[in-house]
Design a protein around this motif. Structure first.
Motif, mmCIF file in Angstrom:
data_model
loop_
_atom_site.group_PDB
_atom_site.id
_atom_site.type_symbol
_atom_site.label_atom_id
_atom_site.label_comp_id
_atom_site.label_asym_id
_atom_site.label_seq_id
_atom_site.Cartn_x
_atom_site.Cartn_y
_atom_site.Cartn_z
ATOM 1 N N LEU A 4 0.955 -0.989 -0.164
ATOM 2 C CA LEU A 4 0.276 0.202 0.267
ATOM 3 C C LEU A 4 0.368 1.011 -0.292
ATOM 4 O O LEU A 4 1.472 1.402 0.990
ATOM 5 N N ALA A 5 1.022 2.022 -1.044
ATOM 6 C CA ALA A 5 1.267 3.144 -0.944
ATOM 7 C C ALA A 5 0.560 4.395 -1.200
ATOM 8 O O ALA A 5 -0.789 4.229 -1.399
ATOM 9 N N MET A 6 1.018 5.579 -1.307
ATOM 10 C CA MET A 6 0.314 6.708 -1.109
ATOM 11 C C MET A 6 1.204 8.122 -1.976
ATOM 12 O O MET A 6 2.164 8.268 -1.872
ATOM 13 N N THR A 7 0.336 8.774 -2.688
ATOM 14 C CA THR A 7 0.258 10.156 -3.287
ATOM 15 C C THR A 7 0.279 11.306 -2.615
ATOM 16 O O THR A 7 -1.174 11.201 -2.802
ATOM 17 N N THR A 8 0.931 12.589 -2.663
ATOM 18 C CA THR A 8 0.070 13.319 -1.275
ATOM 19 C C THR A 8 0.748 15.044 -0.996
ATOM 20 O O THR A 8 1.778 14.786 -1.761
ATOM 21 N N ASN A 9 0.320 15.421 -1.189
ATOM 22 C CA ASN A 9 1.415 16.957 -0.905
ATOM 23 C C ASN A 9 1.626 16.677 0.605
ATOM 24 O O ASN A 9 2.726 18.222 0.745
ATOM 25 N N GLY A 10 1.221 15.919 1.515
ATOM 26 C CA GLY A 10 2.223 16.025 2.403
ATOM 27 C C GLY A 10 0.855 17.133 3.565
ATOM 28 O O GLY A 10 2.046 17.430 4.518
ATOM 29 N N ILE A 11 0.992 18.093 2.948
ATOM 30 C CA ILE A 11 -0.099 19.195 4.035
ATOM 31 C C ILE A 11 -0.101 18.782 5.749
ATOM 32 O O ILE A 11 -0.044 19.216 6.939
ATOM 33 N N ARG A 12 -0.971 16.982 5.662
ATOM 34 C CA ARG A 12 -1.684 16.639 7.383
ATOM 35 C C ARG A 12 -0.606 15.722 7.384
ATOM 36 O O ARG A 12 -0.884 14.670 8.154
ATOM 37 N N LEU A 13 0.690 15.375 6.825
ATOM 38 C CA LEU A 13 1.347 13.956 7.625
ATOM 39 C C LEU A 13 2.045 14.428 8.643
ATOM 40 O O LEU A 13 1.405 13.525 9.521
ATOM 41 N N PRO A 14 2.177 15.439 9.376
ATOM 42 C CA PRO A 14 2.599 15.289 10.871
ATOM 43 C C PRO A 14 1.593 14.949 11.586
ATOM 44 O O PRO A 14 2.527 14.362 12.405
ATOM 45 N N GLU A 15 0.523 15.099 11.584
ATOM 46 C CA GLU A 15 -0.313 15.334 12.168
ATOM 47 C C GLU A 15 -1.112 13.494 12.151
ATOM 48 O O GLU A 15 -1.685 12.463 13.323
ATOM 49 N N LEU A 16 -0.870 12.865 10.544
ATOM 50 C CA LEU A 16 -1.644 11.421 10.664
ATOM 51 C C LEU A 16 -0.761 10.670 9.839
ATOM 52 O O LEU A 16 -0.917 9.148 10.365
ATOM 53 N N LEU A 17 0.506 10.941 9.842
ATOM 54 C CA LEU A 17 1.478 9.748 9.408
ATOM 55 C C LEU A 17 1.935 8.527 10.606
ATOM 56 O O LEU A 17 2.049 7.446 9.888
ATOM 57 N N PRO A 18 1.745 8.745 11.731
ATOM 58 C CA PRO A 18 2.006 7.787 12.384
ATOM 59 C C PRO A 18 0.585 6.993 12.731
ATOM 60 O O PRO A 18 1.241 5.160 12.730
ATOM 61 N N GLY A 19 -0.673 7.378 12.355
ATOM 62 C CA GLY A 19 -1.448 6.346 12.543
ATOM 63 C C GLY A 19 -1.541 5.465 10.975
ATOM 64 O O GLY A 19 -2.173 4.246 10.459
ATOM 65 N N LEU A 20 -1.272 5.902 9.995
ATOM 66 C CA LEU A 20 -1.202 5.070 8.478
ATOM 67 C C LEU A 20 -0.148 4.952 8.435
ATOM 68 O O LEU A 20 -0.278 3.129 8.344
ATOM 69 N N VAL A 21 1.263 4.964 9.151
ATOM 70 C CA VAL A 21 1.942 3.872 9.238
ATOM 71 C C VAL A 21 1.434 2.859 10.025
ATOM 72 O O VAL A 21 1.729 1.733 9.973
ATOM 73 N N GLU A 22 1.036 2.950 11.577
ATOM 74 C CA GLU A 22 0.502 1.642 12.428
ATOM 75 C C GLU A 22 -0.911 0.802 11.565
ATOM 76 O O GLU A 22 -1.017 -0.380 11.439
ATOM 77 N N ALA A 23 -1.157 1.725 10.750
ATOM 78 C CA ALA A 23 -2.706 1.187 9.801
ATOM 79 C C ALA A 23 -2.034 -0.133 8.758
ATOM 80 O O ALA A 23 -3.193 -0.941 8.119
#
Length: 358
Positions: free
Chosen positions: A124-143
């Motif tokens: 599973l991969a994602m393409t993003t502009n990165g703006i919300r990554l600081p708040e969401l990335l830990p949950g995304l990695v865990e998921a």
């Protein structure tokens, strides 16, 4: 007689398929009439975005997809499960901006648990502009998120504001920093090269990626803007990009590209690399293994296709998985040998990039 466009690496039709022999069954690989096996499904989660990049969408007046037409999480998972059963091994989440979807972490969690054809979970991969990554990335990695591509076309605040019509460069840079610290690898940064816009920043962008343990992938600007204002003369070509980079580094081609969209080069002997996606001047259609699912349930067999295959009536009717699989196979069989951007009769898709999915 009109000329037939010649594509680099254009596949040849298989004799059996040219004769109309289509005997695919659910669970068989998704193979088109040119022998290309499809293993990658790009899933757009929304057509909305927090930026307004000039090469993608207008600043105002956008006609958004009706919310009632946007695929639900269960519908996305159902399509993805059918695709995985027939050989798809990679899902890439795109948009618009996929991180704007409120249930994004649960989308990742559900999709990451789908078994691939070998029984192991899909990638599973994602393409993003990165703006919300600081708040969401830990949950995304865990998921279960495994790979990230982040778009960054300029490092200059004034240019970023003009190009995206938003003053969000600091937010994008924070997202890239969060990704670099996350351990997700390979980490890739995408930059569309544009004449008179950022073509004097190519080496700076590549060095920025290296400083963040990432690979910069330069993309030739493609005719996918919603306003249909693409001008080939403003496109920076693959050769021009490589010439600029070669002024600073020694570039050595990386062999065995396979179906990947980017050609890659080792920098100063490696192991660090840089890539170029040259969809216009050096098409890779002959090895394309990708399908696309729009946020409103349309299947597309090419980024530049003018034909879509509507899954919504099947999903919201009484159709079984075999019928969904049949639609996937119809879409694959309808795939042309190439996108024909360089043909005089080329027609730009009606949808902009934000509505198709990156």
């Amino acid at each position: 007689m009109s000329a037939i466009p010649v594509m680099i690496g254009m596949p040849r039709p298989r004799a059996s398929d040219a004769e109309g022999a289509a005997s695919d069954l659910p669970g068989d690989p998704l193979v088109d009439t040119y022998g290309r096996v499809h293993r990658d499904l790009r899933i757009s989660l929304t057509d909305r975005c927090s930026l307004r990049c000039t090469y993608c969408m207008p600043e105002q007046g956008n006609e958004w997809l009706a919310r009632s037409s946007i695929l639900t999480l269960d519908e996305i998972v159902r399509i993805a499960s059918v695709a995985a059963a027939s050989g798809v091994t990679t899902f890439r989440l795109t948009g618009g901006e996929p991180l704007l979807r409120a249930d994004i972490v649960e989308v990742v969690r559900r999709l990451s648990r789908i078994p691939g054809p070998d029984g192991r979970p899909v990638e599973l991969a994602m393409t993003t502009n990165g703006i919300r990554l600081p708040e969401l990335l830990p949950g995304l990695v865990e998921a279960g998120l495994r790979r990230l591509n982040i778009s960054i076309d300029t490092l200059r605040r004034d240019r970023f504001h003009v190009l995206t019509r938003r003053d969000r460069l600091d937010d994008v840079l924070a997202g890239i920093a969060a990704a670099a610290a996350s351990g997700l690898r390979p980490l890739k940064l995408n930059a569309v090269a544009m004449r008179g816009v950022n073509d004097d920043e190519l080496t700076d962008l590549a060095q920025f990626a290296l400083d963040h343990d990432a690979e910069l992938r330069f993309i030739e600007q493609m005719p996918l803007d919603a306003g249909h204002t693409w001008d080939r003369a403003r496109m920076v070509t693959r050769d021009e990009i490589l010439d600029a980079l070669a002024q600073r580094w020694m570039l050595t081609p990386v062999p065995e590209r396979g179906g990947a969209p980017a050609e890659r080069w080792m920098i100063d002997g490696g192991p660090r690399t840089v890539g170029v996606i040259a969809s216009v001047t050096a098409p890779f259609c002959g090895d394309c293994d990708r399908l696309r699912l729009t946020a409103d349930g349309q299947l597309r067999n090419c980024l530049f296709s003018t034909t879509e295959y509507d899954l919504l009536p099947l999903l919201r009717g009484q159709a079984g998985d075999a019928e969904i699989d049949g639609m996937l196979r119809s879409c694959v069989r309808g795939k042309l040998p190439g996108h024909a951007i360089n043909d005089p009769g080329f027609l730009q898709p009606a949808r902009g990039m934000n509505a198709i999915g990156g």
